[in-house]
Design an enzyme around this catalytic site. Structure first.
Site, short mmCIF file in Angstrom:
data_model
loop_
_atom_site.label_atom_id
_atom_site.label_comp_id
_atom_site.label_asym_id
_atom_site.label_seq_id
_atom_site.Cartn_x
_atom_site.Cartn_y
_atom_site.Cartn_z
CE1 TYR A 212 25.11 -45.27 5.79
CE2 TYR A 212 26.11 -44.59 3.72
CZ TYR A 212 24.99 -44.93 4.46
OH TYR A 212 23.76 -44.91 3.87
CE LYS B 120 38.91 -48.34 -26.07
NZ LYS B 120 39.98 -49.18 -26.64
#
Ligand SMILES: *Cc1c(COP(=O)(O)O)cnc(C)c1O
Length: 369
Positions: free
Chosen positions: A261, A37
């Protein structure tokens, strides 16, 4: 054109080694069902499934129907069990792709029966986790008697099989006893319950005496022990995954200049900064709170500096010589003792290894050998 930007590199010899380690503690009749999964916990489900199939694993489990269809479209022929819920309007796909659906509760079984699709199923028994599954024997019995579904197996999931706390162990024993009680009752009723499976990774390590047809294994196959807790048995497992990227640019900055940033990193000295072609858009969970996360460049540790961007991030390579644009950089290595092991990195991000790995996005490439 592989290994360009950011990729997961898989070591298939190690996968086979892990499978053999697991097999060495299983009873003769018990086989491994590989749980793939969430893109095989970020390892690349198609790549992993193909290799598992090559080494003789004959049953796969996934969480969703789309994950199952992805495997079928990659020509995976083995049985595939969907562990989760499939919306009723997608059930025809179960038939079309010859998948096996979990009966998530009694209502769901009734709906499947009414739809008369004769899909293959395994009954999930809720023995105490209370997530999905049928709670009562009579309902299980009714499901086995339904005319329009095919029940091929019965399973349950343990919710504290990793724990060493005495109450948890007692609870786990109760779950196991409840499962076998239902199994025996079905037998006594003259019903053949089909395939049996209970244990996942920690269950195998702590309750190895339980014999079923399958064990459902994710973590151990990938060579990951997710927690520090001690277990009854220990295996010599090896992580199979490495996460790598490349340097796309290198520059020098002066003391007190900033990087990235919001100018979060400020250089204390004249520094050399390298920009990597991997970012949060690839699934890195790093945010501005993460400190002291390192990567390996030329076998030397270099620290991630400033805010990680969507497509890139910067590292401080001051003092590391002989590096160039295009050089490989390792973000996660397969040495479990390393500063950049999956365990150590996930811990720094305050998350489980499973959570860290399952965040990898489609932009990551999967390469195995
Ligand atoms: C994820 C999952 C597993 C595999 O768990 P691991 O600890 O990774 O082995 C097994 N069974 C069910 C129902 C699961 O959801």
């Amino acid at each position: 054109m592989s290994r360009q930007r950011a990729w997961v590199e898989l070591d298939f010899e190690r996968l086979e080694h892990n499978a053999n380690e697991i097999r060495s503690i299983l009873s003769k009749k018990t086989k491994i069902m590989a749980v793939l999964k969430a893109n095989a916990y970020g390892h690349g489900s198609v790549e992993i499934a193909k290799e598992c199939s090559r080494i003789g694993i004959d049953f796969f489990a996934v969480a969703t129907i789309n994950e199952a269809i992805e495997l079928r479209e990659a020509a995976i022929k083995e049985d595939i069990l969907i562990l989760g819920y499939t919306p009723l309007n997608m059930l025809e796909q179960i038939k079309k792709y010859d998948l096996i659906q979990t009966i998530v509760d009694f209502d769901y079984a009734n709906r499947l029966n009414e739809m008369k699709l004769n899909i293959r199923t395994h009954v999930k028994l809720d023995t105490g986790m209370h997530r999905i599954g049928i709670q009562y024997y009579n309902e299980v019995l009714d499901v086995y008697k339904m005319k329009n579904i095919i029940v091929e197996g019965i399973y349950t999931h343990l919710c504290a099989s990793d724990s060493n706390i005495i109450e948890d162990k007692e609870f786990t024993d109760k779950q196991i006893n409840m499962y076998f009680k239902v199994y025996t009752q079905l037998k006594n009723e003259g019903i053949e319950p089909g395939l049996t499976h209970i244990l996942s990774s920690y269950g195998v390590l702590n309750y190895p005496e339980i014999e079923c047809d399958y064990v459902r294994i994710g973590n151990l196959l990938f060579g990951i022990k997710a927690f520090d807790t001690s277990t009854k048995l220990n295996l010599n497992l090896k992580p199979i995954l490495e996460l790598k990227t490349r340097i796309m640019s290198i520059r020098s900055i002066e003391k007190e200049e900033t990087v990235g940033y919001n100018r979060l990193f400020c250089a204390k000295l004249n520094s050399k900064i390298a920009t990597l072609s991997v970012g949060y858009g690839d699934g890195l969970p790093y945010n501005q709170k993460i400190e002291d996360v390192y990567v390996l460049v030329n076998n030397k540790l270099a620290k991630i500096v400033g805010k990680v961007c969507m497509d890139s991030c910067m590292i401080d390579v001051t003092g590391i010589n002989e590096i160039h644009d295009g050089d490989e950089v390792t973000l996660i290595c397969n040495d479990s003792q390393s500063e950049v092991s999956i365990r150590s990195i996930a811990q720094k991000c305050n998350m489980s290894t499973n959570e860290f790995l399952s965040r990898f996005t489609r932009r990551i490439e999967f390469v195995g050998e």
